[in-house]
Motif scaffolding. Structure first.
Motif, PDB file in Angstrom:
ATOM      1  N   GLY A  83      13.032  12.226  -2.871  1.00  0.00           N
ATOM      2  CA  GLY A  83      12.146  11.444  -3.375  1.00  0.00           C
ATOM      3  C   GLY A  83      11.506   9.831  -2.870  1.00  0.00           C
ATOM      4  N   VAL A  84      12.215   9.258  -2.785  1.00  0.00           N
ATOM      5  CA  VAL A  84      12.923   8.118  -2.519  1.00  0.00           C
ATOM      6  C   VAL A  84      12.644   7.962  -1.149  1.00  0.00           C
ATOM      7  CG1 VAL A  84      14.034   6.147  -1.968  1.00  0.00           C
ATOM      8  CG2 VAL A  84      14.342   7.066  -4.527  1.00  0.00           C
ATOM      9  N   GLY A  85      13.329   8.875  -0.129  1.00  0.00           N
ATOM     10  CA  GLY A  85      13.101   8.815   1.283  1.00  0.00           C
ATOM     11  C   GLY A  85      11.059   9.050   1.173  1.00  0.00           C
ATOM     12  N   ALA A  86      10.932  10.106   1.098  1.00  0.00           N
ATOM     13  CA  ALA A  86       9.572  10.652   0.610  1.00  0.00           C
ATOM     14  C   ALA A  86       8.128   9.655   0.519  1.00  0.00           C
ATOM     15  CB  ALA A  86       9.275  11.401  -0.013  1.00  0.00           C
ATOM     16  N   TYR A  87       8.583   9.004  -0.842  1.00  0.00           N
ATOM     17  CA  TYR A  87       7.588   7.878  -1.209  1.00  0.00           C
ATOM     18  C   TYR A  87       7.464   6.243  -0.400  1.00  0.00           C
ATOM     19  CZ  TYR A  87       5.537   9.951  -5.407  1.00  0.00           C
ATOM     20  OH  TYR A  87       4.763  10.177  -6.277  1.00  0.00           O
ATOM     21  N   THR A  88       8.987   6.502  -0.429  1.00  0.00           N
ATOM     22  CA  THR A  88       8.655   4.938   1.164  1.00  0.00           C
ATOM     23  C   THR A  88       8.420   4.982   2.047  1.00  0.00           C
ATOM     24  OG1 THR A  88      11.090   4.705  -0.117  1.00  0.00           O
ATOM     25  CG2 THR A  88      10.811   2.818   1.809  1.00  0.00           C
ATOM     26  N   SER A  89       8.779   5.962   2.758  1.00  0.00           N
ATOM     27  CA  SER A  89       7.763   6.349   3.698  1.00  0.00           C
ATOM     28  C   SER A  89       6.188   6.063   3.800  1.00  0.00           C
ATOM     29  CB  SER A  89       8.192   7.715   4.299  1.00  0.00           C
ATOM     30  OG  SER A  89       7.422   8.495   5.940  1.00  0.00           O
ATOM     31  N   ALA A  90       5.711   7.055   2.680  1.00  0.00           N
ATOM     32  CA  ALA A  90       4.993   7.447   2.552  1.00  0.00           C
ATOM     33  C   ALA A  90       3.872   6.412   2.404  1.00  0.00           C
ATOM     34  CB  ALA A  90       3.844   8.635   1.290  1.00  0.00           C
ATOM     35  N   LEU A  91       4.264   5.995   1.614  1.00  0.00           N
ATOM     36  CA  LEU A  91       3.736   4.144   0.147  1.00  0.00           C
ATOM     37  C   LEU A  91       3.422   3.664   1.678  1.00  0.00           C
ATOM     38  CD1 LEU A  91       5.769   4.001  -2.593  1.00  0.00           C
ATOM     39  CD2 LEU A  91       3.302   3.646  -2.599  1.00  0.00           C
ATOM     40  N   LEU A  92       4.815   3.135   2.746  1.00  0.00           N
ATOM     41  CA  LEU A  92       4.383   2.233   3.738  1.00  0.00           C
ATOM     42  C   LEU A  92       3.844   2.288   5.220  1.00  0.00           C
ATOM     43  CD1 LEU A  92       8.388   1.368   4.810  1.00  0.00           C
ATOM     44  CD2 LEU A  92       6.338   0.252   3.414  1.00  0.00           C
ATOM     45  N   TYR A  94       0.679   4.321   4.002  1.00  0.00           N
ATOM     46  CA  TYR A  94      -0.786   4.642   3.492  1.00  0.00           C
ATOM     47  C   TYR A  94      -1.306   3.519   3.025  1.00  0.00           C
ATOM     48  CZ  TYR A  94      -4.470   6.015   0.255  1.00  0.00           C
ATOM     49  OH  TYR A  94      -5.188   6.041  -0.392  1.00  0.00           O
ATOM     50  N   HIS A  95      -0.828   2.375   2.669  1.00  0.00           N
ATOM     51  CA  HIS A  95      -0.377   1.192   2.203  1.00  0.00           C
ATOM     52  C   HIS A  95      -0.847   0.185   3.118  1.00  0.00           C
ATOM     53  CE1 HIS A  95      -1.634   1.655  -2.500  1.00  0.00           C
ATOM     54  NE2 HIS A  95       0.119   2.418  -1.454  1.00  0.00           N
ATOM     55  N   PHE A  96       0.771   0.078   4.682  1.00  0.00           N
ATOM     56  CA  PHE A  96       0.364  -1.266   5.660  1.00  0.00           C
ATOM     57  C   PHE A  96       0.088  -0.312   6.380  1.00  0.00           C
ATOM     58  CE2 PHE A  96       3.180  -1.864   2.515  1.00  0.00           C
ATOM     59  CZ  PHE A  96       2.707  -3.451   1.968  1.00  0.00           C
ATOM     60  N   GLY A  97      -0.029   1.033   7.067  1.00  0.00           N
ATOM     61  CA  GLY A  97      -0.166   1.459   8.346  1.00  0.00           C
ATOM     62  C   GLY A  97       0.830   1.957   9.443  1.00  0.00           C
ATOM     63  N   LEU A  98       1.833   1.583   8.582  1.00  0.00           N
ATOM     64  CA  LEU A  98       2.502   1.749   9.707  1.00  0.00           C
ATOM     65  C   LEU A  98       3.006   2.942  10.321  1.00  0.00           C
ATOM     66  CD1 LEU A  98       5.176  -0.130   7.850  1.00  0.00           C
ATOM     67  CD2 LEU A  98       3.914  -0.881   9.262  1.00  0.00           C
ATOM     68  N   PRO A  99       3.925   3.100  11.033  1.00  0.00           N
ATOM     69  CA  PRO A  99       3.486   4.577  12.215  1.00  0.00           C
ATOM     70  C   PRO A  99       5.011   5.317  11.011  1.00  0.00           C
ATOM     71  CG  PRO A  99       4.135   2.964  13.364  1.00  0.00           C
ATOM     72  CD  PRO A  99       3.755   1.889  12.843  1.00  0.00           C
ATOM     73  N   PRO A 105      12.631   5.779   8.693  1.00  0.00           N
ATOM     74  CA  PRO A 105      14.056   5.386   8.640  1.00  0.00           C
ATOM     75  C   PRO A 105      14.501   3.802   7.006  1.00  0.00           C
ATOM     76  CG  PRO A 105      13.197   5.250  10.781  1.00  0.00           C
ATOM     77  CD  PRO A 105      12.123   5.712  10.648  1.00  0.00           C
ATOM     78  N   LEU A 106      13.266   3.605   7.404  1.00  0.00           N
ATOM     79  CA  LEU A 106      12.861   2.988   6.340  1.00  0.00           C
ATOM     80  C   LEU A 106      13.421   3.288   4.638  1.00  0.00           C
ATOM     81  CD1 LEU A 106      10.503   0.099   7.274  1.00  0.00           C
ATOM     82  CD2 LEU A 106      12.312  -0.306   6.816  1.00  0.00           C
ATOM     83  N   GLY A 107      12.656   4.323   4.978  1.00  0.00           N
ATOM     84  CA  GLY A 107      12.672   5.512   3.871  1.00  0.00           C
ATOM     85  C   GLY A 107      14.059   5.838   3.796  1.00  0.00           C
ATOM     86  N   ALA A 108      15.009   6.538   4.353  1.00  0.00           N
ATOM     87  CA  ALA A 108      16.645   6.539   4.438  1.00  0.00           C
ATOM     88  C   ALA A 108      17.189   5.795   3.781  1.00  0.00           C
ATOM     89  CB  ALA A 108      16.646   7.489   6.168  1.00  0.00           C
TER      90      ALA A 108
END
Length: 349
Positions: A83-92, A94-99, A105-108
């Protein structure tokens, strides 16, 4: 040209002397080739979706085995890392428009950090106390996410995420190739010096400490590596389904990883992968038949129970022992029916 020819000859020598000598390794190679060529011979979108999800969950199940199977730190809250990997990647994203190629990798990495944070307070715990402690962390994170619904999406989660690759075939290859690479990496870790130390910690931690091994350090390494690989699976899951929600932190998902690990064979890496490829497509296929739609969970439970009763070490080790045996002298594996060990020439029973 000579360099390429030398590389091909070296590859053939490795396959001939390391892979083709054992049926289990040959089956793994055949399975990998089958997964890589499947879209070329059968491009049904539904089938590709099932195999893609299976590959993602195979990474997740293998990451649980790296922690719980090898080091004995039984984790009932493994969905936390997912869940941390999923939410971190999703939030970045969704909110910051990162690819996705940057957010995954940031979520991992965040999942790896959460593995360390979870491991530190759990170092002094063992057995059921450790399992119950790990069970609490996903519930805590869910409560935090629900406390900030404007940022995390609350109970609905975050939807409309970008896909890693637009086409179904592209997503399939991303998941399958990552699964093959990461599971092979985890298997190599398990057979390395670190893996041997984790095995020793699982068998007798007191004896390991007496021999001078820094057991807390290696247990933290196991938590961190397990979190890293589970975080990759979670981030890939979020971008494939284009949604990250509380379901990625549910207790049921944590116990599903435990079931896959024990069903396939703990402390093997390939065992949980085999379990996921056996059970997940089965439940999806049964859902298409009205007769089994309501009892597909019961059907899977019966299959799991039968395997645990008649194959207590797991499905994959049981199958492997049927086609291979172990040399009593050097402990190398050989094909059943061989009279002399392929390495030390010792007589085989």
């Amino acid at each position: 040209m000579r360099t390429l020819l030398a590389l091909l000859q070296r590859l053939w020598a490795q396959l001939r002397h390391e892979v083709f000598v054992l049926p289990s390794r040959s089956f793994v190679l055949i399975g990998a080739i089958f997964l890589l060529v499947l879209p070329l011979v059968y491009g049904d979108t539904y089938v590709l979706r099932i195999v893609t999800m299976t590959a993602i969950f195979a990474i997740f199940a293998a990451s649980w085995d790296l922690l719980s199977g090898f080091s004995g730190q039984v984790n009932f809250g493994h969905a936390l890392f997912f869940g941390v990997g999923a939410y971190t990647s999703a939030l970045l994203s969704y909110h910051f428009g990162l690819p996705p190629w940057l957010t995954m990798p940031l979520g991992a990495v965040m999942a790896m950090a959460s593995g360390v944070l979870v491991g530190i307070p759990c170092l002094r715990l063992r057995g059921s106390y450790l399992s119950l402690a790990t069970l609490a962390f996903p519930l805590i994170l869910i409560g935090i996410l629900f406390a900030f619904p404007d940022f995390s999406g609350g109970e609905l989660g975050i939807s409309g995420l970008k896909r890693v690759v637009i086409s179904p075939v592209g997503n399939y290859y991303v998941a399958v190739v990552l699964m093959l690479v990461l599971c092979m990496t985890m298997w190599k870790i398990g057979t390395s010096r670190t893996g041997l130390i984790l095995h020793a910690i699982r068998e007798d931690e007191v004896a390991c400490r007496a021999s001078g091994i820094n057991t807390p350090r290696y247990k933290l390494i196991a938590f961190a590596l397990s979190g890293l690989f589970a975080g990759v699976a979670g981030a890939l899951f979020a971008h494939f389904l284009r949604v990250a929600g509380p379901s990625s932190l549910e207790v049921a998902l944590s116990f599903q990883a435990v079931i896959w690990g024990i069903f396939g064979g703990a402390a093997t890496i390939y065992g949980p992968v085999v379990a996921v490829f056996a059970l997940y497509p089965l439940t999806e296929v049964l859902a298409n038949f009205e007769l089994f739609r309501e009892i597909r969970t019961l059907t899977s439970a019966v299959i799991i129970l039968l395997v645990l009763l008649f194959m207590p070490q797991g499905l994959a080790p049981w199958l492997r022992d049927k086609i291979e045996n172990v040399c009593p002298r050097c402990k190398a594996r050989n094909v059943v029916g061989r009279h002399q060990c392929r390495l030390c020439n010792a007589e085989l029973d």
